[in-house]
Design a protein around this motif. Sequence first.
Motif, PDB file in Angstrom:
ATOM      1  N   LEU A  79      43.920  32.420  35.705  1.00 60.06           N
ATOM      2  CA  LEU A  79      43.074  33.594  35.472  1.00 60.06           C
ATOM      3  C   LEU A  79      43.925  34.858  35.346  1.00 60.06           C
ATOM      4  N   TYR A 125      35.153  41.742  31.772  1.00 59.80           N
ATOM      5  CA  TYR A 125      35.606  40.531  32.474  1.00 59.80           C
ATOM      6  C   TYR A 125      37.111  40.521  32.655  1.00 59.80           C
ATOM      7  N   LEU A 129      38.409  40.129  36.344  1.00 57.71           N
ATOM      8  CA  LEU A 129      39.156  38.924  36.707  1.00 57.71           C
ATOM      9  C   LEU A 129      40.619  39.254  36.977  1.00 57.71           C
ATOM     10  N   TRP A 132      40.720  40.450  40.422  1.00 54.06           N
ATOM     11  CA  TRP A 132      40.496  39.416  41.436  1.00 54.06           C
ATOM     12  C   TRP A 132      41.663  38.447  41.513  1.00 54.06           C
TER      13      TRP A 132
ATOM     14  N   ASN B  27      35.382  26.458  44.461  1.00 53.35           N
ATOM     15  CA  ASN B  27      35.495  27.907  44.549  1.00 53.35           C
ATOM     16  C   ASN B  27      34.294  28.582  43.874  1.00 53.35           C
ATOM     17  N   ILE B  29      33.804  31.543  42.777  1.00 58.74           N
ATOM     18  CA  ILE B  29      34.145  32.375  41.613  1.00 58.74           C
ATOM     19  C   ILE B  29      34.356  31.496  40.385  1.00 58.74           C
ATOM     20  N   HIS B  30      35.029  30.358  40.594  1.00 57.92           N
ATOM     21  CA  HIS B  30      35.226  29.458  39.458  1.00 57.92           C
ATOM     22  C   HIS B  30      33.879  28.937  38.969  1.00 57.92           C
ATOM     23  N   LEU B  33      32.344  31.505  36.849  1.00 53.89           N
ATOM     24  CA  LEU B  33      33.012  31.603  35.547  1.00 53.89           C
ATOM     25  C   LEU B  33      32.592  30.455  34.634  1.00 53.89           C
TER      26      LEU B  33
END
Lengths: 339, 200
Positions: A79, A125, A129, A132, B27, B29-30, B33
């Motif tokens: 990410l 995003y 991201l 994060w 996770n 967050i994953h 996403l």
Amino acid sequence: MIDQLLTLIWTMTKIMIIILPVTIAVAYYTYFERKVLGYMHSRRGPNRVGPLGLLQPFADVFKMLFKELIVPTNANKFLFLLAPLLSLAPALAAWAVVPFDDWLVLADVDAGLLLILALTSMGVYGILLGGWASNSKYALIGGLRAAAQTVSYEIAMGFALVGVIVLAGTLNLTAIVEAQSGNIFTWYWLPLLPLFVIYFVSGVAETNRAPFDVAEGESEIVAGFHVEYSGAGFAVFFLAEYANMILISALASLLFMGGWLSPFSGIPVVGDTFLGEGGVHWFLLKTAVFCFLFLWFRATFPRYRYDQIMRLGWKVFIPITIVWIMVAGVFRVMGWFGG
Amino acid sequence: MPIIEILFYLFSGVLVLSALSVITVGNPIHAALFLILSFFSAACIWMLLQAEFLAITLVLVYVGAVMVLFLFVVMMLDVHVASVREGFARYLPAGVLVALAMAVQLFLVIWTRGMETMPMPAGEGDEYSHTSMIGELLYSEYLYAFEIAAVVLLVAIIAAIALTHRRRPETKHQDPARQVRVKRDERLRVVKMKSEGEEA
């Protein structure tokens, strides 16, 4: 199959014809910014690399690219590397539907304005991201601030565009510009003056530029969402921010300032000469003026406090846009402006 | 039209895989996403059907706004995956029951309609505008349903604010209008006093 491949290759060529000038424009926009800020501060700005410092952007790019890309400990590597691309891709993809002249557009799609709204709303995003995935407090706070700010101002921005849609009666960008034709007073900046101002200010907020740059906020959170980025990753974030600024400027000139239409058209004597004809040069000139406004704001205004940003977005801009959409509806029904 | 078919299977594959990943990855967050990825793939499939208005609206509303706020909240939460898994065995019977009920419902819905293979819808040509067609239908034939849906959403918005809003006297609330209107006399007091040197 061969036909489709040829279409694909031809489209790719056209995409490159648009993307390359945009990228070069971004490079020289950074040079322009440093020069403008310099002269506003009574300095000279970059003047060492090449004549008048004109090669400075390339020196910056090569410096960035040859620097080491450091991935922080315990960062989410995938990410972390994906985030800059996620912020750049929508900024470049939106150019597909931007008409430069009444015949010069890559994709003359029916819902062009909606597509641009959707793409610009996805740019956040990358920031969120990136903040994060960096595994850093400052970056996370910067990312969260950017997300909250973008979502808040997107509403005002969308409502401002609703006013344009109401008057033009279409979502197609070429048709929106054509609906404004006449003279400088039939462009939508006049009937939609509050929406025009709100659109541009929201655009400044959406791109996280000064005075709304709390996502970076170097005095509080170092550099915000991109504090952990170095080298190419940082360069791509940088590229995305400036590409977004140019996109917002281009949209402001298309939607409110008549795009490629000439400001002299419709004026008795001057309008009949070559000055009265529309063309790409008018569109580029108007875009450049809005680009300059971004830099002027940065050199002039102190940064907003975070709660003031939220107040301005939710309690000032959104009510004004809702009222002015109704006013635009009245204009439309009475047939005063276009339609 | 091989390219369209290749794209269709590509996007559907991504859609199914990402939807599965939403419920399998650990996770949160994953998971969020992957949910965004599945919304986006669904929008791409709609785009292949030339339903550009619906596709772009899906991206604009769900990807551009709803999921940003969702990610925002999930990033603020401190979720310990291990502690969430502790109650797995205890909640398993209830979970299986709910899953079974939903499966039966889905099965019934699909059964009554039947599973048919739909032909690829024919294109409507370049001049056909889905956006204005949807607009005309919504504001003429389905006007009441549309307006009622709008009122329901409005009620939901107001209810959400009314339920969560509370007065907190301890916060230092600022009133910008008062700050702007402030006069010198409210902030400044001029005190007359002798200078210290005179007394000595």
